[in-house]
Design an enzyme around this catalytic site. Structure first.
Site, mmCIF file in Angstrom:
data_model
loop_
_atom_site.group_PDB
_atom_site.id
_atom_site.type_symbol
_atom_site.label_atom_id
_atom_site.label_comp_id
_atom_site.label_asym_id
_atom_site.label_seq_id
_atom_site.Cartn_x
_atom_site.Cartn_y
_atom_site.Cartn_z
ATOM 1 N N CYS A 1 -4.390 1.295 8.154
ATOM 2 C CA CYS A 1 -5.341 0.278 7.434
ATOM 3 C C CYS A 1 -5.315 -0.959 8.039
ATOM 4 C CB CYS A 1 -4.703 0.241 6.072
ATOM 5 S SG CYS A 1 -3.221 -0.812 5.828
ATOM 6 N N CYS B 1 1.120 0.350 6.634
ATOM 7 C CA CYS B 1 0.025 0.868 7.371
ATOM 8 C C CYS B 1 -0.740 0.025 8.163
ATOM 9 C CB CYS B 1 -1.007 1.200 6.132
ATOM 10 S SG CYS B 1 -1.604 0.141 5.239
#
Length: 261
Positions: free
Chosen positions: A168, A90
Site C-alpha cells: 500500500c 504494508c
C-alpha cells in the site's frame, strides 16, 4: 590368467555400478526429516511465530503431499497464506528484479523496507527446493520435476501475488541497471507483482535503478514498458543510483530513501 583378468574386470565394473546406483538411490529417497529440520530452523528465526512453527509446517506439507509435481496449482497454498498473513507495515514493500543479493543486504534489518524474502513464509522457503510424490506423505528435495508450474514455482507465484496485493501507499522496486532489460515483463515482478498494484491502495511506485557507472538512466526503454503495464493512476518515479552508494548505505546502516533521493 584370462579368467582372473575377466573376473577382475567384471568385479571392477560391478563396484563402479554399485557406487553409481547407491548414491542415486540415496538422492531419490525422501528427505522429509532433513527438510523439516531446515524449515523449523528458518521459522524460528521469527520469534513472534516460533510457537506456531509446527502448525505452519503441517499446513505447508498438506499443500503438496501426495501430489504430482507438474501442473501444480498455486491455489494449493491458499490455506497457508490465509493462516499466515503478512504482518509488516504494508507501505514498506520493496520489490526487486535482478538485484537479489544487494536488495536483501539493503533490507536485512527490515526497518524501512521489506522484501518478500523478509517475510515469514518468504524467508522460510527462500533457496529451498521441495516436492511430493503420489502415494507418499514425504518430502523430496532432489530430482523434483522442473516443469513450468511445480510446487516451488507455484509457491512463489502465489507468494508474489499475495505480497503485491498486501502492499500500500508508496511501493518501491530495486532493478538492475547493468542488464539489457532492467524491467523484465517475464520476471516475477513484471508478470505478477506490478500487475497486482492497484490505485488507490497504492499511490506510487519508485524505481531504484542500480548501476555501476551511470551508463543507464531512467530513460531506459524498458521502464516505458513498466509505465504501460502499471495502473495509469499510480505515479511512477525513478532514481538512478550507483551500486557503490547503496553499499555505502548498507555499511553505514542508513538504509532509507535518503540513499537515492
Amino acid at each position: 590368467m584370462g579368467f582372473k583378468t575377466n573376473f577382475a574386470i567384471t568385479a571392477s565394473v560391478l563396484i563402479v555400478a554399485i557406487l553409481i546406483v547407491v548414491p542415486l538411490a540415496v538422492l531419490l529417497s525422501p528427505r522429509t526429516a532433513q527438510f523439516k529440520a531446515t524449515f523449523r530452523k528458518k521459522c524460528q528465526a521469527f520469534p513472534e511465530t516460533s510457537q506456531r512453527c509446527e502448525d505452519i509446517l503441517r499446513t505447508f506439507e498438506e499443500a503438496y503431499f501426495g501430489k504430482d509435481s507438474c501442473n501444480f496449482p498455486e491455489e494449493a497454498y491458499h490455506q497457508l497464506f490465509v493462516k499466515n498473513p503478512f504482518i509488516h507495515s504494508c507501505y514498506k514493500t520493496m520489490f526487486w528484479s535482478g538485484t537479489k543479493d544487494l536488495v536483501h543486504q539493503f533490507t536485512e534489518k527490515r526497518d524501512n523496507f521489506i522484501t518478500l524474502e523478509g517475510t515469514l513464509l518468504g524467508h522460510i522457503m527462500n533457496d529451498l527446493t521441495w516436492c511430493g510424490r503420489k502415494g507418499t506423505r514425504e518430502t523430496f528435495i532432489y530430482f523434483c520435476e522442473e516443469c513450468k508450474m511445480n510446487p516451488v514455482s507455484a509457491f512463489w507465484v502465489r507468494a508474489s501475488a499475495e505480497f503485491a496485493n498486501y502492499s500500500c501507499g508508496q511501493a518501491s522496486v530495486m532493478l538492475n541497471g547493468e542488464i539489457s532489460k532492467p524491467f523484465d515483463p517475464t520476471s516475477y515482478f513484471g508478470s505478477i507483482e506490478v500487475r497486482k498494484l492497484m490505485y488507490p491502495r497504492v499511490q506510487s511506485l519508485t524505481v531504484i535503478l542500480v548501476t555501476k557507472n551511470n551508463k543507464v538512466d531512467c530513460s531506459h526503454e524498458s521502464l516505458q514498458v513498466l509505465r504501460n503495464i502499471l495502473d495509469p493512476e499510480i505515479s511512477l518515479y525513478c532514481h538512478s543510483v550507483k551500486e557503490s552508494r547503496i553499499q555505502e548505505c548498507i555499511e553505514m546502516g542508513t538504509t532509507t530513501k535518503a540513499c537515492w533521493s
